[in-house]
Write an enzyme that holds these catalytic residues in place. Sequence first.
Site, PDB file in Angstrom:
ATOM      1  N   GLU A 433       0.802  -1.228   0.000  1.00 60.01           N
ATOM      2  CA  GLU A 433       0.000   0.000   0.000  1.00 60.01           C
ATOM      3  C   GLU A 433       0.832   1.275   0.000  1.00 60.01           C
ATOM      4  O   GLU A 433       0.716   2.121   0.880  1.00 60.01           O
ATOM      5  CB  GLU A 433      -0.940  -0.001   1.225  1.00 60.01           C
ATOM      6  CG  GLU A 433      -2.081  -0.994   1.120  1.00 60.01           C
ATOM      7  CD  GLU A 433      -3.178  -0.582   0.141  1.00 60.01           C
ATOM      8  OE1 GLU A 433      -3.027   0.462  -0.528  1.00 60.01           O
ATOM      9  OE2 GLU A 433      -4.169  -1.305   0.034  1.00 60.01           O
ATOM     10  N   GLU A 503      -4.103 -10.453  -0.653  1.00 59.86           N
ATOM     11  CA  GLU A 503      -5.030 -10.413   0.481  1.00 59.86           C
ATOM     12  C   GLU A 503      -6.411 -10.755  -0.055  1.00 59.86           C
ATOM     13  O   GLU A 503      -6.831 -10.248  -1.098  1.00 59.86           O
ATOM     14  CB  GLU A 503      -5.074  -9.022   1.133  1.00 59.86           C
ATOM     15  CG  GLU A 503      -3.775  -8.632   1.796  1.00 59.86           C
ATOM     16  CD  GLU A 503      -3.770  -7.210   2.376  1.00 59.86           C
ATOM     17  OE1 GLU A 503      -4.859  -6.669   2.671  1.00 59.86           O
ATOM     18  OE2 GLU A 503      -2.674  -6.657   2.513  1.00 59.86           O
TER      19      GLU A 503
HETATM   20  C1  IPT Z   1      -5.318  -3.780   3.254  1.00 59.56           C
HETATM   21  C2  IPT Z   1      -4.000  -3.695   3.940  1.00 59.56           C
HETATM   22  O1  IPT Z   1      -2.971  -4.098   3.091  1.00 59.56           O
HETATM   23  C3  IPT Z   1      -3.931  -4.488   5.189  1.00 59.56           C
HETATM   24  O2  IPT Z   1      -2.800  -4.090   5.924  1.00 59.56           O
HETATM   25  C4  IPT Z   1      -5.174  -4.320   6.008  1.00 59.56           C
HETATM   26  O3  IPT Z   1      -5.322  -2.970   6.334  1.00 59.56           O
HETATM   27  C5  IPT Z   1      -6.337  -4.739   5.196  1.00 59.56           C
HETATM   28  O4  IPT Z   1      -6.432  -3.977   4.038  1.00 59.56           O
HETATM   29  C6  IPT Z   1      -7.642  -4.544   5.939  1.00 59.56           C
HETATM   30  O5  IPT Z   1      -7.663  -5.125   7.186  1.00 59.56           O
HETATM   31  S1  IPT Z   1      -5.493  -2.226   2.490  1.00 59.56           S
HETATM   32  C7  IPT Z   1      -7.168  -1.866   2.212  1.00 59.56           C
HETATM   33  C8  IPT Z   1      -7.268  -0.410   1.829  1.00 59.56           C
HETATM   34  C9  IPT Z   1      -7.736  -2.698   1.136  1.00 59.56           C
END
Ligand code: IPT
Length: 974
Positions: A433, A503
């Site tokens: 990010e 993710e």
């Molecule tokens: C994404 C992040 O990479 C992770 O650290 C965590 O924040 C997650 O989301 C949510 O829990 S970033 C998000 C803007 C998609």
Amino acid sequence: MNRDPLIALRPWEAPEVTSWGRLPMCAVDRRSGALSLDGEWRFQLLPSPDSPVTDAWGTQTVPGAWTLQDTDDLPQYTNVRMPFDAFPPAVPAADPTGVYERTVDVPDAWAGRRIVLQVGAAESVLLVHVDGRPVGVSKDSHLAAEFDLSGVVRPGERATVRLTVVKWSDASHIEDQDQWWHGGSTRSVLLYATDPLHLADVTVRARPDGGLRVDCQVRTADGALPAGWYVTGKLDGRLLAQDAEFDRLNAEDDRVSDFLGEARLTATVPDVRPWTAETPELYDLTVRLHRADGSVADTSRHRVGFREVEIRGRDLLLNGERIYIRGVNRHDFHPLTGRTVTYEETRADLVTLKRFGFNAIRTSHYPNDPALYDLADELGLYVVDEADIESHDHAHEIADDPRYLNAFVDRVARMVLRDKNHPSVVIWSLGNESDYGANHDAAAGWLRRHDPTRPLQYEGAAKRGWADPAVASDIACPMYAPIEDCVAHALSGEQTKPLIQCEYGHAMGNSNGTLADHWAAIESTPGLQGGFIWEFWDHGILQRVSDGRPAGRAGAGLYDNGVAAPGHRWAYGGDFGDLPNDGAFCADGVVFPDRTPKPAMYEHREIAAPLRLECFRHEGVVIRNHQHFRGLDWLRAEWELSLADGPTLTAPAELPSLAPGESTAVRLPFRLPRKGGEAWLTLRVRTADDEPWAPRGTEVCVPQVRLRGPSAESPVPVPGRSVEIDEVGLLVHPLLAAAPTLTLWRAPTDNDELGGTAGRWQAWGLDRLVRTVVEVRRGDGPVTVVSAYACEAGAVRHEQVFTAVEGGIRVQETAELPPELLDVARVGSVFETVPGPDLLEWYGRGPWESYPDRAAGAPVGHHSAPVDELFTPYLRPQESGGRHGVRHFTLWAPDATGLSVRLDEPRQISVTRHRAEDLTAAGHHDELVARPGCVVHIDAAHRGLGTASCGPDTSASYLIPPGVHHWSWTLRTH
Ligand code: IPT
């Protein structure tokens, strides 16, 4: 003005300064044989780095965060936003600064040796002084910093080491990960000595064909290398000698110098046992650096795994095999010590992951404690190693800011230099990010030259075009992409890179709906290879309720089964008075803060099962080996035949010998009894022997197939008997404290809240339906009650027909939802029992919690559990404790009285001590007060969970359509 040169430089607001006086990072592990400086250090917390140090010393344990050790600087949780208002690289004037000091007796025996101080981690800037002399500066909070103290300390004498750790710095702007902010010296500190002639680095490359190459860098502390040095190696006892051909070529190319020594060991290991996550075969390598007379000047030990990673077309291959990545994002985390984790704790994390079918970890979002990589090598987990770069709040400004160029390259390079010899590390990640800019390309350029053996990924680059060859990502690694988008990309003909989501499956609260649908798509679509669930941990910090402070190490043992002991709770953002904060968004893991697995873990375990059952007509079932590299011989199993209206029969199972991917039909071990109704065949699979991550007999998966469907029950009405219904149309029953009424609402889950559905339900008034009786029709037989449930979005007509049947009461219900009520939480009945019943027996999915879109891991069968254990204690209370596909259940009181319910078809139910409004009103689990009776829900339909707190909502097929819903059930007493 502070006269100390390190302070005067103000390195905390100078992004160009990544270090001063710090030794280059390397892969030579000096932990064994070192002098540990862990333990109690003198400590004081200054309001800012340029404040004067006073005489007011306290103590702190190193490693550890001061934010968790009784200082007034408490943890703060923010996700994207920075905790302070200042544009990079600036920081606020109030900048907590910890000064750690201790004396060290430098061993006499170190005379003439090179002496090095290693500080495992410091957040976020480290300044080192020894005996008042400035020694060095380091940034990069999750990697060690080493300083040569040879000319600074004297063997046989006592030295005073001071570590000054500045919390906020220019580096904080690129360490803006979604996690708690802490300050401190959070990994071990040690002092070690080497011969002046030493191994400065060792790079091991080991291929599955047995090819081994070990490159050694040899240095002296200062000055020229002595003539005649050479290296040798031993691999599992077999001697390896310095490669003369390499020396000759180096000499020809003029690449040798009298102060930079390079040597290579090469070998081909016959019949090598390759390393994979399923078969983590490791070999011991010892590299020795010799003086001309043969004596050993230095030794470096490594565990070598022979393996090869490559991308061919759009497939990621390990040892030539296309593998699935069943990953999770993992932070270094502990509820008492924050980012300080021990080897044993890390091992317990990885063991848990292995037991639940995970085969990969993304070290979100920084290089983890060194133990993680050793353990991943040993236990078998693929690692995406991620550099400590996240500039989320100012991503766009920083990615191209030349002042941060050094930091980007430095952080990626130092991670690679440290971790390059781990077979578990299969992919490098440039961070998280941080948008995408020239600073990333600079880091990628260094990385590709330095380590051509592994792919690199970076989500911020990949999102510029999943198939774009020009961006700094060899993998299309989106986050939270809808399944349909992934499938569409794979089918588009445009795909050029493996698609592995960095993710997905946001595990906040009661979540992970549609995980099985994701995997059905992945396994049926060439080009899709898996992903990393967000995330492993619920980051709840154990907090004393009395004074609101973190429990710290004193909280050891004050939690069990996911729940904090009385007087304690799991704190999330805001609970320490931290402002700004992002609330419970840090509680988004598949395990509770004490590592107790959430029910979603069982869903994952089944999806990842090494062995599958597939139905095959009546005489047999098909067993498939669903692994990449291993046979089934490490497993043993038992058959279970479970009948809805009969016993559960068991029989030993003989597992066939199957190579990876192979399947075969086996004969059914049972004759299906003619009676007993619906029937399911289950294979309960366990480890046959001790595995490094599971003792013999540990359950691995519970695949099942349905052999016979349910048969409809038709209860026989008892003529002349009628059911007692009061004047407002409510059922009167000795075991019910509240009669069954209609409900369309559930206590919003985090997904419901953050995804917006809960707001809609609230606006419609689903949480406060007003019931009026329209009509009660009584006659000889059934009693019909028609009610209207009014809310802002219109009225719902609800009809209940009560019939006296043999042994009980049949309730036939109909609800008519107007078209406006598109997508409600549930359509069902809720009632409450009198105090007494405390045990639930049911036939349906279980034993753990399941929901319509998270039910693949809960096998159908006979289950039982105390009512108090049916509820899942999510940190922020919400809908919980549901059981999917239930055909019948009985609630027993200790005196063997009770009530049972038989449903017209498999339905979602829940039995808890909490009404939906109780759950909604509570902010933390410890605020819930159990009701004496049971709150029972029977749902004609229950909305899926999805993952909308961050990512896609559930699929359309798990939504509840408006219109007419019918359900019926029979209540009996015992
Ligand atoms: C994404 C992040 O990479 C992770 O650290 C965590 O924040 C997650 O989301 C949510 O829990 S970033 C998000 C803007 C998609």
